[in-house]
Design a protein around this motif. Sequence first.
Motif, PDB file in Angstrom:
ATOM      1  N   LEU A 182       7.594 -10.647  10.283  1.00  0.00           N
ATOM      2  CA  LEU A 182       8.495 -11.187   9.313  1.00  0.00           C
ATOM      3  C   LEU A 182       8.326  -9.926   8.014  1.00  0.00           C
ATOM      4  CD1 LEU A 182       7.906 -14.883   8.771  1.00  0.00           C
ATOM      5  CD2 LEU A 182      10.187 -13.591   9.564  1.00  0.00           C
ATOM      6  N   ALA A 183       6.913  -9.372   7.919  1.00  0.00           N
ATOM      7  CA  ALA A 183       6.858  -8.289   6.913  1.00  0.00           C
ATOM      8  C   ALA A 183       7.462  -7.079   7.343  1.00  0.00           C
ATOM      9  CB  ALA A 183       5.188  -8.228   6.659  1.00  0.00           C
ATOM     10  N   ILE A 184       7.334  -6.705   8.580  1.00  0.00           N
ATOM     11  CA  ILE A 184       8.050  -5.668   9.142  1.00  0.00           C
ATOM     12  C   ILE A 184       9.467  -5.758   8.916  1.00  0.00           C
ATOM     13  CG2 ILE A 184       8.602  -4.104  11.098  1.00  0.00           C
ATOM     14  CD1 ILE A 184       5.500  -4.977  12.184  1.00  0.00           C
ATOM     15  N   ASP A 185      10.216  -6.573   9.324  1.00  0.00           N
ATOM     16  CA  ASP A 185      11.539  -6.889   9.038  1.00  0.00           C
ATOM     17  C   ASP A 185      11.893  -6.862   7.578  1.00  0.00           C
ATOM     18  OD1 ASP A 185      11.901  -7.378  11.741  1.00  0.00           O
ATOM     19  OD2 ASP A 185      11.955  -9.584  11.545  1.00  0.00           O
ATOM     20  N   ALA A 186      10.992  -7.464   6.813  1.00  0.00           N
ATOM     21  CA  ALA A 186      11.572  -7.332   5.173  1.00  0.00           C
ATOM     22  C   ALA A 186      11.256  -5.979   4.686  1.00  0.00           C
ATOM     23  CB  ALA A 186      10.414  -8.249   4.735  1.00  0.00           C
TER      24      ALA A 186
END
Length: 886
Positions: free
Chosen positions: A881-885
């Motif tokens: 999720l952090a990578i996507d964000a």
Amino acid sequence: MKKEIISMDGNTAASYVAYAFSEVAAIYPITPSSPMGELADAWAAQGRKNIFGQTVDVIEMQSEGGASGAVHGALSAGALTTTFTASQGLMLMLPNMHKIAGEMLPTVFHVAARSLACQSLSIFGDHSDVMSARNTGFGLVAAGSIQEIMDLAVISHLATLKSKVPFLNFFDGFRSSHEIQKIEAIPYDVMAELLEMEYVEDFRNRAMRPDKPVLKVGAQNPDVYFQCRETVNKYYLVTPQIVQEYMDKFADKIGRRYNLFDYVGVPDAEKIIVSMGTSTETIEETVNYLNKKGEKVGAIKVRLYRPFSAKAFVSAIPDTVKKIAVLDRTKEPGSLGEPLYLDVAVALSEKNIKVIGGRYGLSSKEFTPTMVKAVYDHLDGKCTHGFTVGITDDVTGTSVEPVEEIDAEQEGIIRCKFWGYGSDGTVGANKNSIKIIGNNTDLYVQGYFEYDSKKSGGVTISHLRFGKNKIQSQYLLNNVDFVALHKSSYIGRFDILKGITKRGTFLLNSNWKAEEVFENLTEDMQKIIIDKHIKVYNIDALKIAQEVGLGERINTVMQVAFFKISGVLPEEKAIRLIKDYIKKTFEKKGKEVVEMNWRAVDRAVSAIEEVPIPTELVGIKSASIPKLIPDNANEFTKNVIEPIMHLKGNEIPVSNLPYDGQIPTGTSRLEKRGVAPQVPKWIPENCTQCNQCSFICPHSAIRAKQIDQKDLEDAPDGFVTLKSNTKNNRDLRYRVQVYIEDCVGCGNCANVCPAKEKALVMVPLEHARADGETEKAVFFDSLPDNVLDGIKKETVKGSQFLVPYFEFSGACAGCGETPYVILATRLFGDRMIIANATGCSSIYGGTFPTVPYCKNKQGVGPTWANSLFEDNAEYGLGMRLAIDAN
């Protein structure tokens, strides 16, 4: 009462009692508590009866949370129930523990207290976990020795029934859970005589059953919740009195007396230490030593920590005491002090006594008499609160430095140290040796076994003590009379003879002839042997083990050598007892295994040679301190990795360590352990270039490359290559390279080789070194990687031409997991973020300070982290999720 004297470890002592008093045990394994559940399960399978004449119903659940839920249910339905746990496992039990205590259900949880995962996981012992449970409503009882673990477990099981307060019976993980001592076991019929059945019946009468239906409240509102919490006060107020009552009844029946707080020392002491757990044994040993020297010191051993009886505590302190140091084996960042200190400070708030608190022993950090004396000296000196002992804190200046080294061990104690190799059987043999000596002599015995975090194949050090009096030395050997080195490759890497006494004995396992041994020792070792008049013996245990069919398990041979040389028992008696224990230990594996070990015993007796010792130093033939760290290494490598490689990590100051647990990758290649007795040798003319050897290698210690001819101009002598059999346009060459110093000798590669005549054969490590394989590996590394001409990377063969991003791990020899990890990193390692669950893969993959995940020549590679055992999927999802964000 008939005394049953037996040698056992702390886990066995706790499980022995828990089984006696329980009808149900709900278990889930976690180090170092796992043996308790395993023993209970084994006893149940064997049909052992508890004190009620029943076989305990043992069930293994899916997690510690599941185990505590099952305990709660079994208790609610009226079955006397127990469980065993430690560390993160105890954390998963906390919600149920609040419920169990809130419903006043009597039980005893047995905990091998262990560090909690903070900046990193640690499997070793301190009180971080049990201190996190102190607000659950459970009583907390602390044991300091193997005998105390058994005794206080009995008292806990008795007290919980009368008080209706559940108990947590804890002891230090590894330091006492795995330590072996000779103790007096309490027969089950005596335990039954101490049990008052009226309280068992009262518990059962409160059980849930349809013929007497009740409803356990599911929810309360603000109007009554507070009041209901206060209804239990009267039970907790009398619990210390109940515990003392059973301590007194235990003393009348058994003969060993305990109090809620036991004072040791002179009656007119002016300064004392307060502590609990195994530290209290070391403190008492030091107190006796110092008082004999004319000091006036004492100590309080805390037995019952919760509920804390201020009255009993104050009454245990001599009126002459002016200063107290409270030692906690945990850390609470941001608090005014650690838990035991806070309780003591409140209890003494109306007394004119200076009270300070300090920390010691986190994650089984050593706590020695020298450190105990340093605490007493600190009370005389700066007397500051919030100190630490046993480390060098050069950041916030909390550490107390010892002024004087002392040896407080009993006079005439026999101390033996054995350097072994994980999976060679050394630890198992020493456990048998302890039991042989303990059960067949009047000597008191102690065995403690030190491991590193390699799964198998790591360094093991066995610390054995034998004495005429009770042994209270809860720390590693500092002075030693007998040293056995079971792995000659440790010479030069570790300080093998450190602390050996004058006219001590050194036993070596090596393939050298007796007259060759001395010249193969380091200069420091030679000097110690000459100056201290050390007797040296040599035996080729590996040769004997292999010839009788035991492979690399040299334990039986070395055990025989120890008994023959040490003289602890008459030789004939020792050999007979060793053979008896071999039969007991290996009978389940078949007659052939027993007889192989018996043959090893007979061969070993006549194979020991005394090494001639010259009067002066001789030229060193092969041994030297290996140069493991390059001159251009970074500060972390020089200041942290190098000392740990030489087992000197305890000397590293706080300032050299990372504050958040982050460390560089690609550092396992620095170790060059050289632990394999035999390594594969490539026979080029037999090779089919299938790359299956590389594919199956658990440690990336055998690799294949396609090589451009022009890159071979500076190749070392003997760097043989074949014409690559892929369809390529560059006339590429092919080579298989073995990293002999990183290989662990499993032989998987030689076994899997499909060639009619094997292209890989196992040869002694010394032969491979003589052939220059170490230098060839360095050159091989320098050659271009990922040369895939004529082959697809998605094939078995092609994938092995890709650089691995996981190498030289601490996994077991022959591990079946790591080849998959290696393959995944070959294919995707330059873009991997890894969320690792806790278990084998987190230990061999992420143990401080050297790690197998690595980078390519451009500095790119996997980034790795670990949260907890039970949440790596969620942890990884958060990363995604952090990578996507971003």
